[in-house]
Design a protein around this motif. Sequence first.
Motif, PDB file in Angstrom:
ATOM      1  N   HIS A 112     -34.675 -32.371  53.506  1.00  0.00           N
ATOM      2  CA  HIS A 112     -34.284 -33.335  54.266  1.00  0.00           C
ATOM      3  C   HIS A 112     -33.205 -34.795  52.521  1.00  0.00           C
ATOM      4  O   HIS A 112     -33.577 -34.260  51.808  1.00  0.00           O
ATOM      5  CB  HIS A 112     -35.341 -34.120  54.760  1.00  0.00           C
ATOM      6  N   GLY A 113     -32.230 -34.997  53.545  1.00  0.00           N
ATOM      7  CA  GLY A 113     -31.940 -36.051  52.747  1.00  0.00           C
ATOM      8  C   GLY A 113     -30.094 -35.465  52.265  1.00  0.00           C
ATOM      9  O   GLY A 113     -29.894 -34.156  52.509  1.00  0.00           O
ATOM     10  N   GLN A 114     -29.705 -36.620  51.207  1.00  0.00           N
ATOM     11  CA  GLN A 114     -28.557 -35.501  50.843  1.00  0.00           C
ATOM     12  C   GLN A 114     -28.583 -36.236  49.572  1.00  0.00           C
ATOM     13  O   GLN A 114     -28.098 -36.712  48.424  1.00  0.00           O
ATOM     14  CB  GLN A 114     -27.041 -36.837  51.397  1.00  0.00           C
ATOM     15  N   PRO A 115     -28.450 -34.586  48.632  1.00  0.00           N
ATOM     16  CA  PRO A 115     -28.481 -34.863  47.256  1.00  0.00           C
ATOM     17  C   PRO A 115     -27.075 -34.876  46.642  1.00  0.00           C
ATOM     18  O   PRO A 115     -26.557 -34.514  46.725  1.00  0.00           O
ATOM     19  CB  PRO A 115     -29.513 -33.343  46.395  1.00  0.00           C
ATOM     20  N   LEU A 116     -27.348 -36.298  45.074  1.00  0.00           N
ATOM     21  CA  LEU A 116     -26.017 -36.034  44.550  1.00  0.00           C
ATOM     22  C   LEU A 116     -25.694 -34.865  44.306  1.00  0.00           C
ATOM     23  O   LEU A 116     -26.889 -34.367  42.815  1.00  0.00           O
ATOM     24  CB  LEU A 116     -26.539 -37.435  43.777  1.00  0.00           C
ATOM     25  N   ASP A 117     -24.635 -34.344  43.410  1.00  0.00           N
ATOM     26  CA  ASP A 117     -24.403 -33.300  42.701  1.00  0.00           C
ATOM     27  C   ASP A 117     -22.651 -33.957  42.266  1.00  0.00           C
ATOM     28  O   ASP A 117     -21.989 -34.835  42.626  1.00  0.00           O
ATOM     29  CB  ASP A 117     -23.941 -32.023  43.598  1.00  0.00           C
ATOM     30  N   ILE A 118     -22.048 -33.156  41.537  1.00  0.00           N
ATOM     31  CA  ILE A 118     -20.401 -33.358  40.379  1.00  0.00           C
ATOM     32  C   ILE A 118     -19.786 -32.018  40.908  1.00  0.00           C
ATOM     33  O   ILE A 118     -19.989 -30.817  40.770  1.00  0.00           O
ATOM     34  CB  ILE A 118     -21.038 -33.474  39.403  1.00  0.00           C
ATOM     35  N   SER A 119     -18.853 -32.383  41.349  1.00  0.00           N
ATOM     36  CA  SER A 119     -17.345 -31.728  42.135  1.00  0.00           C
ATOM     37  C   SER A 119     -16.602 -32.030  40.253  1.00  0.00           C
ATOM     38  O   SER A 119     -15.712 -32.910  40.209  1.00  0.00           O
ATOM     39  CB  SER A 119     -17.176 -31.934  42.921  1.00  0.00           C
ATOM     40  N   TYR A 120     -16.062 -30.588  40.760  1.00  0.00           N
ATOM     41  CA  TYR A 120     -14.999 -30.928  39.346  1.00  0.00           C
ATOM     42  C   TYR A 120     -13.920 -30.501  40.094  1.00  0.00           C
ATOM     43  O   TYR A 120     -13.635 -29.744  40.577  1.00  0.00           O
ATOM     44  CB  TYR A 120     -15.837 -29.894  38.460  1.00  0.00           C
ATOM     45  N   MET A 121     -13.085 -30.601  39.057  1.00  0.00           N
ATOM     46  CA  MET A 121     -11.233 -30.008  39.619  1.00  0.00           C
ATOM     47  C   MET A 121     -10.795 -29.207  38.059  1.00  0.00           C
ATOM     48  O   MET A 121     -12.133 -29.201  36.796  1.00  0.00           O
ATOM     49  CB  MET A 121     -10.278 -31.434  39.221  1.00  0.00           C
ATOM     50  N   SER A 122     -10.397 -28.720  38.686  1.00  0.00           N
ATOM     51  CA  SER A 122     -10.188 -27.309  37.236  1.00  0.00           C
ATOM     52  C   SER A 122      -9.028 -27.337  35.935  1.00  0.00           C
ATOM     53  O   SER A 122      -9.016 -27.101  35.495  1.00  0.00           O
ATOM     54  CB  SER A 122      -9.331 -25.366  37.785  1.00  0.00           C
ATOM     55  N   ASN A 123      -8.174 -28.932  36.190  1.00  0.00           N
ATOM     56  CA  ASN A 123      -7.853 -29.599  35.051  1.00  0.00           C
ATOM     57  C   ASN A 123      -8.170 -30.839  34.557  1.00  0.00           C
ATOM     58  O   ASN A 123      -7.062 -31.130  33.861  1.00  0.00           O
ATOM     59  CB  ASN A 123      -6.727 -29.805  35.810  1.00  0.00           C
ATOM     60  N   SER A 124      -9.650 -31.021  34.383  1.00  0.00           N
ATOM     61  CA  SER A 124     -10.200 -32.125  34.016  1.00  0.00           C
ATOM     62  C   SER A 124     -11.479 -31.642  33.431  1.00  0.00           C
ATOM     63  O   SER A 124     -11.983 -31.189  34.231  1.00  0.00           O
ATOM     64  CB  SER A 124      -9.475 -33.282  35.728  1.00  0.00           C
ATOM     65  N   ASN A 125     -11.920 -33.258  32.784  1.00  0.00           N
ATOM     66  CA  ASN A 125     -13.036 -32.602  32.034  1.00  0.00           C
ATOM     67  C   ASN A 125     -13.870 -34.266  32.998  1.00  0.00           C
ATOM     68  O   ASN A 125     -15.301 -34.140  32.155  1.00  0.00           O
ATOM     69  CB  ASN A 125     -13.216 -32.976  30.670  1.00  0.00           C
ATOM     70  N   VAL A 126     -13.337 -34.825  34.158  1.00  0.00           N
ATOM     71  CA  VAL A 126     -14.061 -35.958  34.801  1.00  0.00           C
ATOM     72  C   VAL A 126     -14.218 -34.903  35.980  1.00  0.00           C
ATOM     73  O   VAL A 126     -14.030 -34.529  36.891  1.00  0.00           O
ATOM     74  CB  VAL A 126     -13.642 -36.813  34.848  1.00  0.00           C
ATOM     75  N   GLY A 127     -16.100 -35.247  37.014  1.00  0.00           N
ATOM     76  CA  GLY A 127     -16.508 -34.622  37.311  1.00  0.00           C
ATOM     77  C   GLY A 127     -16.781 -35.811  39.051  1.00  0.00           C
ATOM     78  O   GLY A 127     -16.999 -36.905  38.664  1.00  0.00           O
ATOM     79  N   ILE A 128     -16.150 -35.867  39.944  1.00  0.00           N
ATOM     80  CA  ILE A 128     -16.878 -36.973  40.858  1.00  0.00           C
ATOM     81  C   ILE A 128     -18.074 -36.624  41.467  1.00  0.00           C
ATOM     82  O   ILE A 128     -18.128 -35.190  41.720  1.00  0.00           O
ATOM     83  CB  ILE A 128     -15.816 -36.613  41.451  1.00  0.00           C
ATOM     84  N   ALA A 129     -18.570 -37.644  41.633  1.00  0.00           N
ATOM     85  CA  ALA A 129     -20.244 -37.833  42.128  1.00  0.00           C
ATOM     86  C   ALA A 129     -20.285 -38.081  43.584  1.00  0.00           C
ATOM     87  O   ALA A 129     -19.345 -38.681  44.843  1.00  0.00           O
ATOM     88  CB  ALA A 129     -21.345 -38.392  41.855  1.00  0.00           C
ATOM     89  N   LEU A 130     -20.920 -36.285  44.191  1.00  0.00           N
ATOM     90  CA  LEU A 130     -20.482 -36.861  46.352  1.00  0.00           C
ATOM     91  C   LEU A 130     -22.131 -36.384  46.305  1.00  0.00           C
ATOM     92  O   LEU A 130     -23.126 -35.592  45.416  1.00  0.00           O
ATOM     93  CB  LEU A 130     -19.531 -35.316  46.546  1.00  0.00           C
ATOM     94  N   LEU A 131     -22.235 -36.219  47.883  1.00  0.00           N
ATOM     95  CA  LEU A 131     -23.803 -36.427  48.032  1.00  0.00           C
ATOM     96  C   LEU A 131     -23.456 -35.510  48.920  1.00  0.00           C
ATOM     97  O   LEU A 131     -22.630 -35.289  50.070  1.00  0.00           O
ATOM     98  CB  LEU A 131     -23.898 -37.631  48.468  1.00  0.00           C
ATOM     99  N   GLY A 132     -24.174 -34.689  49.313  1.00  0.00           N
ATOM    100  CA  GLY A 132     -24.801 -33.773  50.606  1.00  0.00           C
ATOM    101  C   GLY A 132     -23.780 -32.696  50.301  1.00  0.00           C
ATOM    102  O   GLY A 132     -23.378 -31.954  51.327  1.00  0.00           O
ATOM    103  N   ILE A 133     -23.312 -31.878  49.296  1.00  0.00           N
ATOM    104  CA  ILE A 133     -22.747 -30.906  49.363  1.00  0.00           C
ATOM    105  C   ILE A 133     -22.435 -29.511  48.761  1.00  0.00           C
ATOM    106  O   ILE A 133     -22.030 -28.851  48.365  1.00  0.00           O
ATOM    107  CB  ILE A 133     -20.741 -30.940  48.262  1.00  0.00           C
ATOM    108  N   GLY A 134     -24.277 -29.499  48.815  1.00  0.00           N
ATOM    109  CA  GLY A 134     -24.667 -27.774  48.603  1.00  0.00           C
ATOM    110  C   GLY A 134     -25.989 -28.063  47.686  1.00  0.00           C
ATOM    111  O   GLY A 134     -26.630 -27.192  47.060  1.00  0.00           O
ATOM    112  N   GLY A 135     -25.859 -28.778  46.591  1.00  0.00           N
ATOM    113  CA  GLY A 135     -26.370 -28.532  45.375  1.00  0.00           C
ATOM    114  C   GLY A 135     -26.804 -29.858  45.021  1.00  0.00           C
ATOM    115  O   GLY A 135     -26.945 -30.754  45.905  1.00  0.00           O
ATOM    116  N   ALA A 136     -27.760 -29.986  44.105  1.00  0.00           N
ATOM    117  CA  ALA A 136     -28.207 -31.292  43.339  1.00  0.00           C
ATOM    118  C   ALA A 136     -27.919 -30.904  41.377  1.00  0.00           C
ATOM    119  O   ALA A 136     -28.291 -29.955  40.989  1.00  0.00           O
ATOM    120  CB  ALA A 136     -29.938 -31.245  43.847  1.00  0.00           C
ATOM    121  N   PHE A 137     -27.836 -32.436  41.205  1.00  0.00           N
ATOM    122  CA  PHE A 137     -27.076 -32.423  39.518  1.00  0.00           C
ATOM    123  C   PHE A 137     -28.492 -33.332  38.962  1.00  0.00           C
ATOM    124  O   PHE A 137     -28.815 -33.657  40.001  1.00  0.00           O
ATOM    125  CB  PHE A 137     -26.558 -33.459  39.753  1.00  0.00           C
TER     126      PHE A 137
END
Length: 212
Positions: A112-137
């Motif tokens: 249950h709930g929506q865990p925080l995970d980090i999504s990355y772009m292939s051309n950056s060292n900066v990831g964006i924090a999102l919730l409920g995308i299937g993983g857990a950071f």
Amino acid sequence: MQFRFPTFLLGLGAAGVVSAQVQELYQEGPFALRVKGQASNSSIDGYLSWYNLQGLPAPTFISYEPLSNPVVGNSSFEWYFNYTGLVQYKGHEVGFLLVNPTANTTTPSPYHGQPLDISYMSNSNVGIALLGIGGAFDAGFDADDKTFSTSEFDDSTYVPGVPPEYSQDLGYYNWAVCWQLSGTYRQTLSWITFGKPHNPTCELVNLLRVGL
């Protein structure tokens, strides 16, 4: 006020360990997450809230709000921490952050709930924090209630043909607030993998657990 109680997780373990068995989880919260700029002249000082775009149930986005206090009674400022008690970093529990703890987020629902995970772009060292995308950071709180993340290996030490050694001492505080496309273009929680942020709008911050 914080509470702690056991719940159960099937198929998702703390610290990114996937298990086919049911694992008991402990949950702490709700609490607020304060964002404070690391630089002495930083203007970043506020709280994280979460929101959905109209008509889109997932993912859930995170917004930095420059407020002196979280909005009491507003669930979008409420965060939780789940952990198994099996993984620690320097004596502190390692688990994951989440929101909306009673929501069923998968079908059938292993947790249950929506865990925080980090999504990355292939051309950056900066990831964006999102919730409920299937993983857990991986995350936890130190003695000062600062939020850290952990890693098992340091690839800067790798040698050709020599398997790397596991380490329990790799903890990081690479949180940042950056202007990112997070639902809309806004300041949001981010993670710097290493070095100077590729995104020039980023400011390094401390992410602090604050009781509600």
